[in-house]
Design a protein around this motif. Structure first.
Motif, PDB file in Angstrom:
ATOM      1  N   VAL A 139      -7.420   6.199  -5.340  1.00 40.67           N
ATOM      2  CA  VAL A 139      -6.681   7.463  -5.393  1.00 40.67           C
ATOM      3  C   VAL A 139      -7.458   8.559  -4.661  1.00 40.67           C
ATOM      4  N   LYS A 140      -8.763   8.623  -4.907  1.00 37.84           N
ATOM      5  CA  LYS A 140      -9.597   9.639  -4.241  1.00 37.84           C
ATOM      6  C   LYS A 140      -9.502   9.498  -2.731  1.00 37.84           C
ATOM      7  N   LEU A 141      -9.508   8.268  -2.230  1.00 36.79           N
ATOM      8  CA  LEU A 141      -9.429   8.064  -0.788  1.00 36.79           C
ATOM      9  C   LEU A 141      -8.010   8.246  -0.257  1.00 36.79           C
ATOM     10  N   LEU A 142      -7.007   8.130  -1.116  1.00 37.41           N
ATOM     11  CA  LEU A 142      -5.665   8.517  -0.679  1.00 37.41           C
ATOM     12  C   LEU A 142      -5.651  10.014  -0.368  1.00 37.41           C
ATOM     13  N   GLN A 143      -6.375  10.784  -1.176  1.00 39.40           N
ATOM     14  CA  GLN A 143      -6.475  12.227  -0.914  1.00 39.40           C
ATOM     15  C   GLN A 143      -7.347  12.509   0.313  1.00 39.40           C
ATOM     16  N   ASP A 144      -8.515  11.867   0.351  1.00 41.31           N
ATOM     17  CA  ASP A 144      -9.510  12.212   1.367  1.00 41.31           C
ATOM     18  C   ASP A 144      -9.274  11.574   2.730  1.00 41.31           C
ATOM     19  N   VAL A 145      -8.547  10.467   2.771  1.00 39.56           N
ATOM     20  CA  VAL A 145      -8.304   9.781   4.043  1.00 39.56           C
ATOM     21  C   VAL A 145      -6.815   9.824   4.407  1.00 39.56           C
ATOM     22  N   PHE A 146      -5.978   9.238   3.578  1.00 37.59           N
ATOM     23  CA  PHE A 146      -4.559   9.108   3.927  1.00 37.59           C
ATOM     24  C   PHE A 146      -3.869  10.475   4.060  1.00 37.59           C
TER      25      PHE A 146
ATOM     26  N   VAL B  77       5.481  -1.689   3.501  1.00 35.40           N
ATOM     27  CA  VAL B  77       4.051  -1.770   3.214  1.00 35.40           C
ATOM     28  C   VAL B  77       3.272  -0.914   4.208  1.00 35.40           C
ATOM     29  N   LEU B  78       2.382  -0.064   3.666  1.00 31.75           N
ATOM     30  CA  LEU B  78       1.528   0.784   4.497  1.00 31.75           C
ATOM     31  C   LEU B  78       0.065   0.353   4.469  1.00 31.75           C
ATOM     32  N   GLY B  79      -0.369  -0.271   3.368  1.00 35.11           N
ATOM     33  CA  GLY B  79      -1.780  -0.638   3.283  1.00 35.11           C
ATOM     34  C   GLY B  79      -2.098  -1.435   2.036  1.00 35.11           C
ATOM     35  N   LEU B  80      -3.358  -1.864   1.947  1.00 33.53           N
ATOM     36  CA  LEU B  80      -3.848  -2.665   0.827  1.00 33.53           C
ATOM     37  C   LEU B  80      -5.125  -2.045   0.282  1.00 33.53           C
ATOM     38  N   SER B  81      -5.253  -2.016  -1.023  1.00 32.23           N
ATOM     39  CA  SER B  81      -6.506  -1.533  -1.616  1.00 32.23           C
ATOM     40  C   SER B  81      -7.463  -2.699  -1.795  1.00 32.23           C
TER      41      SER B  81
ATOM     42  N   SER C  79       4.463   6.556  13.089  1.00 38.12           N
ATOM     43  CA  SER C  79       3.219   6.007  13.642  1.00 38.12           C
ATOM     44  C   SER C  79       2.006   6.609  12.953  1.00 38.12           C
ATOM     45  N   ILE C  80       2.042   7.923  12.743  1.00 42.96           N
ATOM     46  CA  ILE C  80       0.921   8.604  12.091  1.00 42.96           C
ATOM     47  C   ILE C  80       0.714   8.083  10.673  1.00 42.96           C
ATOM     48  N   ILE C  81       1.799   7.953   9.910  1.00 41.07           N
ATOM     49  CA  ILE C  81       1.700   7.486   8.524  1.00 41.07           C
ATOM     50  C   ILE C  81       1.259   6.024   8.469  1.00 41.07           C
ATOM     51  N   GLY C  82       1.788   5.189   9.369  1.00 40.33           N
ATOM     52  CA  GLY C  82       1.379   3.784   9.408  1.00 40.33           C
ATOM     53  C   GLY C  82      -0.100   3.632   9.715  1.00 40.33           C
ATOM     54  N   GLU C  83      -0.589   4.412  10.680  1.00 42.63           N
ATOM     55  CA  GLU C  83      -2.005   4.346  11.049  1.00 42.63           C
ATOM     56  C   GLU C  83      -2.895   4.911   9.947  1.00 42.63           C
ATOM     57  N   ALA C  84      -2.408   5.935   9.243  1.00 44.83           N
ATOM     58  CA  ALA C  84      -3.172   6.490   8.128  1.00 44.83           C
ATOM     59  C   ALA C  84      -3.287   5.472   6.988  1.00 44.83           C
ATOM     60  N   GLY C  85      -2.233   4.667   6.791  1.00 46.11           N
ATOM     61  CA  GLY C  85      -2.290   3.608   5.786  1.00 46.11           C
ATOM     62  C   GLY C  85      -3.351   2.571   6.121  1.00 46.11           C
ATOM     63  N   ASN C  86      -3.439   2.200   7.389  1.00 51.30           N
ATOM     64  CA  ASN C  86      -4.479   1.256   7.826  1.00 51.30           C
ATOM     65  C   ASN C  86      -5.867   1.864   7.667  1.00 51.30           C
TER      66      ASN C  86
ATOM     67  N   GLU D 225      -8.992   0.307   5.390  1.00 53.28           N
ATOM     68  CA  GLU D 225     -10.312  -0.006   5.947  1.00 53.28           C
ATOM     69  C   GLU D 225     -11.402   0.805   5.242  1.00 53.28           C
ATOM     70  N   ALA D 226     -11.142   2.100   5.059  1.00 58.26           N
ATOM     71  CA  ALA D 226     -12.137   2.967   4.425  1.00 58.26           C
ATOM     72  C   ALA D 226     -12.429   2.533   2.994  1.00 58.26           C
ATOM     73  N   LEU D 227     -11.390   2.122   2.281  1.00 57.93           N
ATOM     74  CA  LEU D 227     -11.571   1.718   0.886  1.00 57.93           C
ATOM     75  C   LEU D 227     -12.363   0.420   0.779  1.00 57.93           C
TER      76      LEU D 227
END
Length: 374
Positions: free
Chosen positions: A59-66, A165-169, A278-285, A289-291
């Protein structure tokens, strides 16, 4: 005289022309300035889930990255993206996010797959493998590879539940926080231990009492002795200040997994312009990766903080870990895969591919599992 009048007429015409020209330039400049100052179109997206930023790194990285990436990259596209955040189960509890995104109560949410096992049976393949990889990077890369190798994993969200699907934790390896230390399997007999999904089988086979329960209720359940412990990850025990109610962390190395799938409502997705998609899809990736990288180093930091606050760390002896793994039936993995095969999904193929990817990355299981029909 006529020559003079002609000159006057020409001069007047010139003045009028220049006046009109300057006026049109001024109007054009004014319109350009207005266009430049015209407000961007605001798009508001509702995002949420059952955990809080303080207790959960995903959740923290959803705020700080996504969220940060989407806002920053949307600037200058003619759109401003704002997020209405709903964490801690304020809109959707742990087994409600799939339905909340499907019903557009949330535009974006992270689905906890073990809490939705009946609706997402194939997506729980991480949990079919007891004592899985301790390295979050191994778990993430193998899981992501399967989402590419088996399109049904993505398509199920789209065709059955109306979301993309946008990403995986990825999270650190599971262990046990409790009011007691675990140094032998006898320590678990008769103890009430909380957790979700197949994680409860660790309790069941060791003679404990498994109780389905999520992170939000962990503190109060142990404080009131409704439960004696929880199967959970290190960051959650620190974020939840669990040292106040349960002093022992047993590093059992149950394995790192990918328990959440970040999704966006399909109607919401289709309503967005292509550049924002495109922006949202790339932010999900980027979040995924960051997580995974964060989780690789966060366990040591979390346990250091745990000890600084008075918590104890107990290393489960490798011999006890092997004994624990031996309590699971030989057919444990294949039985779960076959149940999914029986409803027309490639359970056996998926778990076999998962093991193949993990083994290729250096993972070693404490025991061998039979995989019939592979």
């Amino acid at each position: 005289m006529r020559h003079f009048e002609s000159r006057v007429r020409r001069s007047t015409a010139t003045v009028l022309f220049l006046s009109l020209l300057l006026t049109s330039v001024g109007i054009g400049k004014s319109l350009a300035q207005q266009a430049a100052k015209s407000p961007e179109k605001v798009i508001t997206l509702r995002i949420g889930g059952p955990h809080t930023p303080a207790a959960a790194s995903w959740v923290k990285l959803l705020q700080d990255v996504f969220i940060r990436d989407v806002k920053a990259r949307a600037a200058g596209t003619g759109f401003r993206v704002e997020f209405t955040e709903a964490w801690g189960g304020s809109v959707a509890k742990i087994n409600e996010v799939l339905g909340a995104v499907q019903g557009r109560i949330l535009d974006i949410g992270y689905v906890t797959v073990p809490a939705e096992a009946s609706k997402l049976p194939l997506h729980n393949f991480n949990y079919w493998l007891p004592f899985g990889p301790s390295d979050p990077i191994q778990a993430y890369r193998a899981t992501r590879a399967l989402y590419e190798e088996f399109p049904v994993l993505r398509e199920t969200f789209e065709t059955k539940y109306g979301q993309r699907v946008l990403g995986l934790s990825t999270i650190e390896g599971y262990g046990l926080v409790a009011t007691f230390p675990v140094t032998s399997l006898n320590d678990l007999k008769g103890r009430k231990v909380g957790g979700i999904g197949p994680n409860l089988d660790y309790v069941r086979f060791a003679g404990g009492v498994p109780v389905t329960a999520g992170i939000p209720d962990m503190y109060i359940n142990i404080q009131t002795r409704v439960m004696d412990g929880y199967i959970i990850v290190p960051q959650a025990i620190v974020g939840g200040k669990m040292w106040e109610v349960g002093k022992y962390w047993t590093a059992a190395e149950f394995g790192s997994i990918c328990p959440h799938v970040l999704t966006i409502n399909l109607e919401t997705w289709k309503s967005l312009p292509a550049n924002l998609q495109s922006i949202i899809g790339e932010a999900g990736n980027a979040w995924s990766e960051a997580l995974a990288k964060y989780s690789q180093g966060s366990e040591k930091l979390a346990l250091k903080s745990w000890q600084e606050h008075g918590g104890n760390v107990v290393a489960l002896p490798s011999a006890v870990r092997e004994q624990w793994a031996a309590l699971f039936p030989n057919s444990y993995v294949s039985e779960r895969a076959k149940k999914v095969d029986a409803i027309g999904l490639p359970g056996t193929k998926v778990v076999a591919a998962y093991l193949r990817h993990l083994t290729g990355a250096g993972y070693k299981s404490p025991r061998k599992w039979e995989l019939e029909g592979n």
